[in-house]
Scaffold this active site. Structure first.
Site, PDB file in Angstrom:
ATOM      1  N   ASP A  77       0.845  -1.188   0.000  1.00 27.26           N
ATOM      2  CA  ASP A  77       0.000   0.000   0.000  1.00 27.26           C
ATOM      3  C   ASP A  77       0.890   1.252   0.000  1.00 27.26           C
ATOM      4  O   ASP A  77       1.796   1.380   0.827  1.00 27.26           O
ATOM      5  CB  ASP A  77      -0.877  -0.047   1.266  1.00 27.26           C
ATOM      6  N   HIS A  78       0.647   2.156  -0.914  1.00 25.93           N
ATOM      7  CA  HIS A  78       1.380   3.430  -0.985  1.00 25.93           C
ATOM      8  C   HIS A  78       2.900   3.277  -1.029  1.00 25.93           C
ATOM      9  O   HIS A  78       3.615   3.927  -0.259  1.00 25.93           O
ATOM     10  CB  HIS A  78       1.009   4.349   0.188  1.00 25.93           C
ATOM     11  N   ASP A 129       2.847   4.934  -5.530  1.00 25.14           N
ATOM     12  CA  ASP A 129       2.075   6.168  -5.374  1.00 25.14           C
ATOM     13  C   ASP A 129       2.953   7.356  -5.748  1.00 25.14           C
ATOM     14  O   ASP A 129       3.681   7.905  -4.922  1.00 25.14           O
ATOM     15  CB  ASP A 129       1.571   6.289  -3.930  1.00 25.14           C
ATOM     16  N   ALA A 147     -11.500   4.917   2.081  1.00 23.76           N
ATOM     17  CA  ALA A 147     -12.904   4.539   1.903  1.00 23.76           C
ATOM     18  C   ALA A 147     -13.537   3.904   3.138  1.00 23.76           C
ATOM     19  O   ALA A 147     -14.529   3.190   3.034  1.00 23.76           O
ATOM     20  CB  ALA A 147     -13.048   3.619   0.697  1.00 23.76           C
ATOM     21  N   GLY A 192      -7.926   8.331   7.016  1.00 19.37           N
ATOM     22  CA  GLY A 192      -8.116   8.647   8.423  1.00 19.37           C
ATOM     23  C   GLY A 192      -9.575   8.709   8.849  1.00 19.37           C
ATOM     24  O   GLY A 192     -10.484   8.346   8.100  1.00 19.37           O
ATOM     25  N   ILE A 199      -9.704  -0.176   3.077  1.00 23.68           N
ATOM     26  CA  ILE A 199     -10.243   0.010   4.417  1.00 23.68           C
ATOM     27  C   ILE A 199      -9.158  -0.242   5.465  1.00 23.68           C
ATOM     28  O   ILE A 199      -8.628  -1.353   5.565  1.00 23.68           O
ATOM     29  CB  ILE A 199     -11.441  -0.940   4.647  1.00 23.68           C
ATOM     30  N   ASP A 200      -8.817   0.776   6.191  1.00 25.19           N
ATOM     31  CA  ASP A 200      -7.887   0.652   7.316  1.00 25.19           C
ATOM     32  C   ASP A 200      -8.501   1.241   8.591  1.00 25.19           C
ATOM     33  O   ASP A 200      -8.592   0.588   9.620  1.00 25.19           O
ATOM     34  CB  ASP A 200      -6.556   1.345   6.991  1.00 25.19           C
ATOM     35  N   SER A 201      -8.967   2.482   8.500  1.00 27.88           N
ATOM     36  CA  SER A 201      -9.479   3.159   9.699  1.00 27.88           C
ATOM     37  C   SER A 201     -10.584   2.364  10.398  1.00 27.88           C
ATOM     38  O   SER A 201     -10.627   2.320  11.637  1.00 27.88           O
ATOM     39  CB  SER A 201      -9.988   4.551   9.341  1.00 27.88           C
TER      40      SER A 201
HETATM   41  P1  13P Z   1      -9.124   4.716   5.401  1.00 37.29           P
HETATM   42  O1  13P Z   1      -8.279   5.569   6.290  1.00 37.29           O
HETATM   43  O2  13P Z   1     -10.366   5.413   4.965  1.00 37.29           O
HETATM   44  O3  13P Z   1      -9.423   3.380   6.002  1.00 37.29           O
HETATM   45  O4  13P Z   1      -8.289   4.452   4.043  1.00 37.29           O
HETATM   46  C1  13P Z   1      -7.311   3.439   3.996  1.00 37.29           C
HETATM   47  C2  13P Z   1      -6.466   3.500   2.757  1.00 37.29           C
HETATM   48  O5  13P Z   1      -6.756   4.148   1.781  1.00 37.29           O
HETATM   49  C3  13P Z   1      -5.220   2.708   2.761  1.00 37.29           C
HETATM   50  O6  13P Z   1      -4.460   2.921   1.613  1.00 37.29           O
HETATM   51  O1  G3H Z   2      -3.009   4.963   3.664  1.00 37.90           O
HETATM   52  C1  G3H Z   2      -2.706   4.777   4.830  1.00 37.90           C
HETATM   53  C2  G3H Z   2      -3.091   3.513   5.493  1.00 37.90           C
HETATM   54  O2  G3H Z   2      -4.210   3.720   6.329  1.00 37.90           O
HETATM   55  C3  G3H Z   2      -1.918   2.949   6.230  1.00 37.90           C
HETATM   56  O3  G3H Z   2      -1.569   3.754   7.313  1.00 37.90           O
HETATM   57  O4  G3H Z   2       0.819   4.293   6.944  1.00 37.90           O
HETATM   58  O5  G3H Z   2      -0.208   4.436   9.241  1.00 37.90           O
HETATM   59  O6  G3H Z   2       0.212   2.219   8.166  1.00 37.90           O
HETATM   60  P1  G3H Z   2      -0.096   3.670   7.948  1.00 37.90           P
HETATM   61 ZN    ZN Z   3      -4.533   4.872   0.816  1.00 40.47          ZN
END
Ligand code: 13P
Ligand code: G3H
Ligand code: ZN
Ligand code: NA
Length: 310
Positions: free
Chosen positions: A81-82, A103, A214, A180, A256-258
């Site tokens: 991710d990123h 990214d 998201a 976030g 989805i992370d948050s």
């Molecule tokens: P949220 O913070 O909305 O969960 O997004 C997560 C995300 O885009 C991780 O790359």
């Molecule tokens: O895009 C960010 C994701 O929620 C991951 O967050 O870089 O704190 O692990 P993080």
């Molecule tokens: Zn992201």
């Protein structure tokens, strides 16, 4: 074995649904997500940020995800991710990931193209797929002040050029989501630019689109946090009906992370309040894992529509 997202996205595009891409940082989160996927027979993307990789260690995360594949027999993709550099993407490609995001969205357009193309060439030579990004999401992680003026939405007139010149397999776009737990200002009506999404689909037909930022910032968990000593006033996310609408379109991956963080934190805060004498981590990590599982099942069934697609 781990799979790429190629088949997942092809079927999701055709079928008008999206695959959930869930951020993973430890064993309980991986177990919660994959047990949910197993119960409703859903393909999964497990994604690792550079922060997660620093926290948990590359090898631990890869082995834990491989264990989840063995336990569930689900099609699971392991995604960076990123990714922010060629070197990080290369380390993940060499180290067992099946998908990477480069990214380059913070760079000028031509530099984004050059960097993304370089990652695509290496990734494709190793059977790995690549997600690129065009446009910038408003706000930054944990930033409490997200606004339209800070956002630079994806320019639909650039997507075809970007996709064809880089060779990416999927494209993350900016249409008003943000990372976030504070996605809109207090009093601001949540809104996504579905008009921009429609233009993107028209200019780049049959191409999987990715939605970052998201989470719906599930009110039930925000409430649980605030009722148990936490302080997250005005936390707000993307309404579920908007995410469902996005999933029906060219959007094939929803990040989805948050919502995972909120489920874990709400559950543990409440557990500590209810059981002040307990001190065995299994006692509170168990319910946290269960909460992640319930939350992910809910997303799959009610938001993503990818149940029974494994
Ligand atoms: P949220 O913070 O909305 O969960 O997004 C997560 C995300 O885009 C991780 O790359
Ligand atoms: O895009 C960010 C994701 O929620 C991951 O967050 O870089 O704190 O692990 P993080
Ligand atoms: Zn992201
Ligand atoms: Na879709």
């Amino acid at each position: 074995p781990l799979v790429t997202t190629k088949e997942m996205f092809r079927k999701a595009y055709e079928g008008g649904y999206a695959i959930g891409a869930f951020n993973v940082n430890n064993m309980e989160i991986i177990q919660g997500i994959t047990e949910a996927g197993k119960e409703v027979n859903a393909p999964l993307i497990l994604q690792v940020s550079s922060g997660a990789r620093k926290y948990a260690n590359h090898t631990y995360l890869v082995k834990l995800v491989e264990a989840a594949v063995e336990e569930t027999n689900l099609p699971i993709a392991l995604h960076l991710d990123h990714g922010d550099s060629f070197e990080l993407c290369k380390a993940c490609i060499d180290g067992g990931f099946t998908s990477v995001m480069i990214d380059g969205s913070k760079h000028p357009y031509e530099e984004n193209i050059a960097l993304t193309k370089k990652v695509v060439e290496y990734a494709h030579a190793h059977g790995v797929v690549v997600e690129g990004e065009l446009g910038q999401l408003a706000g930054i992680e944990d930033d409490v002040n997200v606004s339209d003026e800070d956002a630079s939405f994806t320019k639909p007139e650039q997507v075809y050029d970007f996709a064809t010149r880089t060779g990416v397999d999927s494209l993350a776009i900016a249409i008003g989501t943000s990372h976030g737990a504070y996605k809109f200002k207090p009093g601001q009506k949540p809104q996504l630019r579905f008009d921009i999404l429609a233009e993107i689909e028209k200019n780049l037909p049959n191409f999987p689109i990715v939605l970052h930022g998201a989470s719906s910032v599930i009110p039930e968990y925000v409430k649980m946090i605030n009722e148990n000593g936490g302080k997250m006033p005005d936390a707000i996310g993307i309404p579920e009906d908007m995410l469902r609408q996005a999933a029906r379109s060219a959007v094939c991956k929803i990040n989805i992370d948050s919502d995972i963080r909120l489920a874990v934190t709400g559950t543990i805060r409440k557990y500590f309040n209810d059981n002040p004498s307990h001190f065995d981590p299994r006692q509170y990590l168990g319910p946290a894992r269960e909460a992640v599982k319930d939350m992910v099942k809910h997303k799959i069934l009610n938001v993503l529509g990818c149940d029974n697609k494994a």
